[in-house]
Design a protein around this motif. Sequence first.
Motif, PDB file in Angstrom:
ATOM      1  N   ILE A 280      61.855  37.448  95.323  1.00  0.00           N
ATOM      2  CA  ILE A 280      62.283  38.511  94.641  1.00  0.00           C
ATOM      3  C   ILE A 280      63.782  38.628  94.714  1.00  0.00           C
ATOM      4  CG2 ILE A 280      61.999  41.037  94.654  1.00  0.00           C
ATOM      5  CD1 ILE A 280      59.168  40.533  95.835  1.00  0.00           C
TER       6      ILE A 280
ATOM      7  N   HIS B  13      52.004  43.024  99.440  1.00  0.00           N
ATOM      8  CA  HIS B  13      52.328  43.782  98.024  1.00  0.00           C
ATOM      9  C   HIS B  13      53.812  44.277  97.927  1.00  0.00           C
ATOM     10  CE1 HIS B  13      51.242  45.699  94.456  1.00  0.00           C
ATOM     11  NE2 HIS B  13      51.085  46.982  95.045  1.00  0.00           N
ATOM     12  N   GLU B  14      54.250  44.550  96.904  1.00  0.00           N
ATOM     13  CA  GLU B  14      55.372  45.068  96.558  1.00  0.00           C
ATOM     14  C   GLU B  14      55.281  46.585  96.160  1.00  0.00           C
ATOM     15  OE1 GLU B  14      56.224  41.329  97.806  1.00  0.00           O
ATOM     16  OE2 GLU B  14      55.167  41.736  95.960  1.00  0.00           O
TER      17      GLU B  14
ATOM     18  N   SER C 201      57.569  45.033  89.658  1.00  0.00           N
ATOM     19  CA  SER C 201      58.322  45.852  90.485  1.00  0.00           C
ATOM     20  C   SER C 201      59.962  45.609  90.132  1.00  0.00           C
ATOM     21  CB  SER C 201      58.164  45.710  92.086  1.00  0.00           C
ATOM     22  OG  SER C 201      56.790  45.978  92.533  1.00  0.00           O
ATOM     23  N   THR C 202      60.127  44.224  90.113  1.00  0.00           N
ATOM     24  CA  THR C 202      61.565  43.918  89.646  1.00  0.00           C
ATOM     25  C   THR C 202      61.768  44.376  88.282  1.00  0.00           C
ATOM     26  OG1 THR C 202      61.488  42.006  91.069  1.00  0.00           O
ATOM     27  CG2 THR C 202      62.898  42.029  89.186  1.00  0.00           C
TER      28      THR C 202
ATOM     29  N   SER D  69      58.535  45.287 100.346  1.00  0.00           N
ATOM     30  CA  SER D  69      57.248  44.502 100.820  1.00  0.00           C
ATOM     31  C   SER D  69      56.711  45.210 101.876  1.00  0.00           C
ATOM     32  CB  SER D  69      57.539  43.083 100.796  1.00  0.00           C
ATOM     33  OG  SER D  69      58.111  42.481 102.021  1.00  0.00           O
TER      34      SER D  69
ATOM     35  N   LYS E  54      62.965  48.393  95.982  1.00  0.00           N
ATOM     36  CA  LYS E  54      61.831  47.616  96.222  1.00  0.00           C
ATOM     37  C   LYS E  54      61.665  47.313  97.579  1.00  0.00           C
ATOM     38  CE  LYS E  54      62.714  43.870  93.344  1.00  0.00           C
ATOM     39  NZ  LYS E  54      64.111  44.227  92.916  1.00  0.00           N
TER      40      LYS E  54
ATOM     41  N   GLY F 175      57.344  43.153 106.465  1.00  0.00           N
ATOM     42  CA  GLY F 175      57.958  43.330 105.370  1.00  0.00           C
ATOM     43  C   GLY F 175      59.496  43.402 105.231  1.00  0.00           C
TER      44      GLY F 175
ATOM     45  N   GLY G 153      55.404  41.553  92.608  1.00  0.00           N
ATOM     46  CA  GLY G 153      56.726  41.490  92.898  1.00  0.00           C
ATOM     47  C   GLY G 153      57.468  41.366  91.682  1.00  0.00           C
TER      48      GLY G 153
ATOM     49  N   HIS H 221      59.317  37.676  99.518  1.00  0.00           N
ATOM     50  CA  HIS H 221      60.583  38.430  99.285  1.00  0.00           C
ATOM     51  C   HIS H 221      62.038  37.642  98.992  1.00  0.00           C
ATOM     52  CE1 HIS H 221      59.741  36.712 103.455  1.00  0.00           C
ATOM     53  NE2 HIS H 221      61.148  36.601 103.700  1.00  0.00           N
TER      54      HIS H 221
END
Length: 745
Positions: free
Chosen positions: A614, A681-682, A476-477, A664, A662, A738, A473, A611
Amino acid sequence: MATNVPETFTEVPNSKLDTLHSLSSYASELYESAKSLLLGTKNGTGDLVREGVLPDVQLGSGPESADESVGRGRDSKLPSSDAIREAVQSIADPQSSLEAKLKSADEMARLGQNSFLVPDGRRYDVSTKEIGGRILVSIHTMDDQGNSHAVLRGIIERKGEVSKQLDANGKAVPYETGWASENLKDSPLVGSKEKTEVRPASSERTELNKTLTEKRIAPHELTAEERRKLANEHGELARELKQKQNRYELLKKTTEFKNKPLVDEIDRTTEQLDKLSEKDTELALDVGRRNQQVADNLREAGIGDGKTFDVEDPETFKCLRRAVAEKNGLDPSRRIKLEHDINALEKANSVAKEHAKQSAKLDEKLQKLMDKKEESERLLRDLSKELKDLRSELRKNEAQLKEGKFHENLAAIDKLPKEKREAIYKAMEQIAKNEGGPPNYLSPEQRQNLVVQIAHQIAHPQSITQGNKGTCGLASTELELAKNNPDKYAKYLADLATNGETKLPNGRSLKISADMINRNGKAHDDANPERSLASKIFQTATANRVIENEATAKGESAGTYVTERPGSRFPIELPDIDPRRSGKDFRPIEDTGERIVFPDGSVKHWEGVDHEDIAKLTTDLTGEEYEAKKIINGRNLDDPLIMAQAEKDFIEAAKKNGLPMKVSMTMLRGDFTGMDSEGGHELVVSKLVEGSPAMVYFENTAGGTDHSYPTGRPIPLSTLLKSMRETRMSDGNTHIEGYAISKRK
């Protein structure tokens, strides 16, 4: 949370962990491995390589070690090559000049990749031929009848310039062929301009290069010949790695096949020993209870002080009987009772000792069986070490290639809007001018690496990875921030690297402990060579931000995120499962070396981010409001009409937010991600192609199959949406639905 594939944790040589398949199953796998060795492919991925989806260096599932381990999610591929991916991206970029495409094609072939797919769905092949130090390069493809046609062709000169080929009359022919111009109008390879005048370097770029030179940390600018040499070395290493990987897979299955009877005997012996051990414990407890009872009864009779006796000494029982016999004034019945208890203790001790001897013999047998098995696997271990060394060499080569692209990456930064460009260069100047003092004591090499990595990760955000840590996460960010807000990304990294702290738009801070960068005068090593120092700093600091956000919401004291080599600072935490029931998917180590350390000294395992974390973190970093938005909402996606509406909702969210975005989801083994993993997972959706069916490209910071744009293969949007449903996994647990992390508007 997902992480890269581990390598076997050889420090846990526990044969109980090996649960083998049936002989018939192994015979089948052995045949497939032998075939893959002969054909140069590995199971189903060979077709993908021939189609250009995966670089050769991504073949196979590697042998495992503690150095590259571990976590809930694992990538089943070997280390991917950013250099190959970036070369293909250059070829497929409509903005790249024809000369740049031909140079990239030559480099791609040297790196070990001779074919690729681009978004038009067509496969392209590259051929090169060296004549007198000049390289003839051709990119060609097949028409619908299976006939091969050149698309682009040219000559790479000794110093790296590109020139046109000549026809039979000595006349220069265009880089782009007439057939390609007529038949491939929608291809990103054609229609590009020939080389235009090079844009002069920005004043900020010139100043940075001056500072780097003055500080003696200027990256080495590769000559055309040096770059070719590195690319050739990369291709050779990749080919050797693939060959040895195939050898490893074949040897592994052969060894397991030959060891099947031995492993069965080890399992049987282990089960017997477990039963004997339980009985040993039971008998030992009985002896201890009887020993204490005899001691108490003798004390009451005026003999001894109530302490237990050394039952291992044969003279003990003689002495006890003599003491009872010589004790005056004992009631006869009591004397008989004491003698009976002493006899019972002696008998119980004798039975326990005899049982322990049986256990010792069985344990000796088990050890001999395990030693025999370990010796039979010696070649496998040796080959595993060779593979590990080859991966290390490939990583070094890749790092040199990235350093050699420094000026190309700066040229990409020069194309950004003035304010962003100035902020990025200011951040890199800040690092370059750092004197290496407190708090982080950056070495000259680290300052150079950080400048190179920031430039590369801004020019190529898809190169950002999490490696083997549970920070999907956060990675990805990071990728999204480097793409959308490169100025903020560079500033945060510069502040964190030089000061250990940076301010966010909302007044909060990102912080990193100095010992996560350097410790005791040495660079801190958390056994994660796949991740850059820049990403390690960013992901560590953002993990601390998430921990602080969560603690503030609960009114608790915040801990600090630490990432270590597994087992170096904290005891290894093994998964709470029965290894004998988990089959070939069991891995003896699930510990990534990540922890949260609290002010009172207590330690908690790092569980990653969810989530909501994030969304909050993205808001903190960007200064814009983000939310975790459900797309599926429990709907039945097996209904075509409902799926169509879900696709529409996703497309609307993507348009509202903008890409990248993004999401999830839940990974399952064997799914489209190519990960040997299960769990949350992201992913970062990078491109959306509307149509029937709608298709998506995405970035996966943990690796896996290439679905990046434009080098990878897109997947149907419906496939991604199904992975975002509430999902029941093979372990019986259900993973939540997600989310898309999008702007709140």
